[in-house]
Design a protein around this motif. Structure first.
Motif, PDB file in Angstrom:
ATOM      1  N   LYS A   1       7.067  10.140  -1.152  1.00 58.58           N
ATOM      2  CA  LYS A   1       7.683   9.031  -0.440  1.00 58.58           C
ATOM      3  C   LYS A   1       6.584   8.120   0.082  1.00 58.58           C
ATOM      4  CE  LYS A   1      11.898  11.373   0.968  1.00 58.58           C
ATOM      5  NZ  LYS A   1      12.262  11.476  -0.394  1.00 58.58           N
ATOM      6  N   SER A   2       6.790   6.825  -0.046  1.00 57.19           N
ATOM      7  CA  SER A   2       5.820   5.853   0.434  1.00 57.19           C
ATOM      8  C   SER A   2       6.515   4.917   1.405  1.00 57.19           C
ATOM      9  CB  SER A   2       5.224   5.074  -0.737  1.00 57.19           C
ATOM     10  OG  SER A   2       4.402   4.045  -0.250  1.00 57.19           O
TER      11      SER A   2
ATOM     12  N   PRO B   1       0.830  -1.209   0.000  1.00 57.72           N
ATOM     13  CA  PRO B   1       0.000   0.000   0.000  1.00 57.72           C
ATOM     14  C   PRO B   1       0.868   1.264   0.000  1.00 57.72           C
ATOM     15  CG  PRO B   1      -0.043  -1.051   2.151  1.00 57.72           C
ATOM     16  CD  PRO B   1       0.710  -1.974   1.235  1.00 57.72           C
ATOM     17  N   VAL B   2       0.397   2.295  -0.681  1.00 59.57           N
ATOM     18  CA  VAL B   2       1.124   3.563  -0.717  1.00 59.57           C
ATOM     19  C   VAL B   2       1.150   4.190   0.678  1.00 59.57           C
ATOM     20  CG1 VAL B   2       1.025   5.930  -1.598  1.00 59.57           C
ATOM     21  CG2 VAL B   2       0.694   4.011  -3.151  1.00 59.57           C
ATOM     22  N   VAL B   3       0.010   4.163   1.354  1.00 59.21           N
ATOM     23  CA  VAL B   3      -0.081   4.671   2.727  1.00 59.21           C
ATOM     24  C   VAL B   3      -0.216   3.460   3.647  1.00 59.21           C
ATOM     25  CG1 VAL B   3      -1.410   6.103   4.326  1.00 59.21           C
ATOM     26  CG2 VAL B   3      -1.199   6.785   1.934  1.00 59.21           C
ATOM     27  N   PRO B   4       0.701   3.303   4.619  1.00 59.13           N
ATOM     28  CA  PRO B   4       0.587   2.158   5.536  1.00 59.13           C
ATOM     29  C   PRO B   4      -0.783   2.134   6.222  1.00 59.13           C
ATOM     30  CG  PRO B   4       2.678   3.268   5.844  1.00 59.13           C
ATOM     31  CD  PRO B   4       1.874   4.110   4.906  1.00 59.13           C
ATOM     32  N   THR B   5      -1.283   0.937   6.457  1.00 59.19           N
ATOM     33  CA  THR B   5      -2.635   0.756   6.970  1.00 59.19           C
ATOM     34  C   THR B   5      -2.877   1.507   8.272  1.00 59.19           C
ATOM     35  OG1 THR B   5      -2.604  -1.428   5.960  1.00 59.19           O
ATOM     36  CG2 THR B   5      -4.357  -0.990   7.516  1.00 59.19           C
TER      37      THR B   5
ATOM     38  N   THR C   1       5.940   8.803   4.899  1.00 57.98           N
ATOM     39  CA  THR C   1       5.044   8.806   3.750  1.00 57.98           C
ATOM     40  C   THR C   1       4.638  10.254   3.539  1.00 57.98           C
ATOM     41  OG1 THR C   1       4.211   6.594   4.236  1.00 57.98           O
ATOM     42  CG2 THR C   1       2.849   7.986   2.819  1.00 57.98           C
ATOM     43  N   SER C   2       4.950  10.802   2.357  1.00 57.48           N
ATOM     44  CA  SER C   2       4.609  12.200   2.091  1.00 57.48           C
ATOM     45  C   SER C   2       3.959  12.301   0.719  1.00 57.48           C
ATOM     46  CB  SER C   2       5.856  13.086   2.159  1.00 57.48           C
ATOM     47  OG  SER C   2       6.808  12.691   1.201  1.00 57.48           O
TER      48      SER C   2
END
Length: 182
Positions: free
Chosen positions: A159-160, A95-99, A142-143
Motif C-alpha cells: 500500500k502506498s 512518491p511511494v513513501v510520503p516525504t 504505507t506498507s
C-alpha cells in the motif's frame, strides 16, 4: 431428526481428527507468522516476520541477512521510487513513501536488515494522519516488505499512502508477497 452417536462412531471421529492434525503438521500447511518488533517511531513501526510451522520451526527462505545498508542510502533508494497514475492531463507522479515518513521508514529498514536472519523479512507499517477542516481525520497507510538476496535489495510495496476504511483502522492488513521462496 435426531442422531445418536455410539462410542465407536465417536472414537472413529476423534481418530480421524487426530490423523488430520498430524497430517497437517507433517506437511507444514499450518503456518504462523512469528513477529519480532525492531523499530517504532511515532506512527512508523518496523518488525521482522518469519513463517513458522506449529512446532515453531521456521520455513527456510534463504535471504542474505543480516545486511548492512546505511539509513541514508535506504532514504535515497526510497526517495527515487514513485507511482505514476493516469489523470485526464496525462500521468501524475507521486512518491511511494510520503516525504514526511521517508526518514523514519528508512531508519527502520536499515536497523531491521542488520538484525534479521536468513528466514526473516522486514515488514514496514507507516501511518499518516491527515486532518481535514480541523475536525475530520483520515488515516493513510504505507506498507511494504524488504529483504536482501545476493547484492540486491528487494522492496514489495503493498500500500502506498492508501486511505483506510474506518473498520480497517483498528487492525490494518499486513503486507504480503505473492512470491514464494523455497
Amino acid at each position: 431428526m435426531t442422531t445418536r452417536y455410539t462410542r465407536g462412531m465417536l472414537r472413529r471421529t476423534s481418530l480421524l481428527l487426530s490423523l488430520c492434525l498430524v497430517a497437517s503438521l507433517g506437511t507444514g500447511c499450518l503456518t504462523f507468522h512469528a513477529r519480532t518488533p525492531v523499530f517504532k517511531d511515532g506512527e512508523v513501526s518496523v518488525f521482522l516476520r518469519s513463517d513458522t510451522n506449529v512446532i515453531g520451526t521456521p520455513h527456510e527462505q534463504g535471504y542474505d541477512h543480516p545486511a548492512q545498508i546505511s539509513n541514508v542510502r535506504v532514504t535515497h533508494i526510497l526517495a527515487r521510487l514513485d507511482l505514476r497514475t493516469q489523470v485526464k492531463e496525462g500521468n501524475r507522479r507521486e512518491p511511494v513513501v510520503p516525504t514526511e515518513l521517508l526518514a523514519p521508514v528508512a531508519q527502520g529498514i536499515s536497523e531491521a536488515l542488520s538484525k534479521a536472519d536468513a528466514n526473516q523479512q522486514v515488514v514496514v507499517m507507516a501511518f499518516r494522519n491527515k486532518h481535514n477542516f480541523g475536525i475530520f481525520d483520515q488515516l493513510y497507510l504505507t506498507s511494504l516488505i524488504a529483504y536482501v538476496r545476493g547484492d540486491q535489495l528487494f522492496l514489495f510495496v503493498d500500500k502506498s499512502d492508501t486511505q483506510l476504511a474506518e473498520r480497517q483502522e483498528k487492525k490494518p492488513p499486513e503486507p504480503r508477497t505473492s512470491v514464494r521462496h523455497s
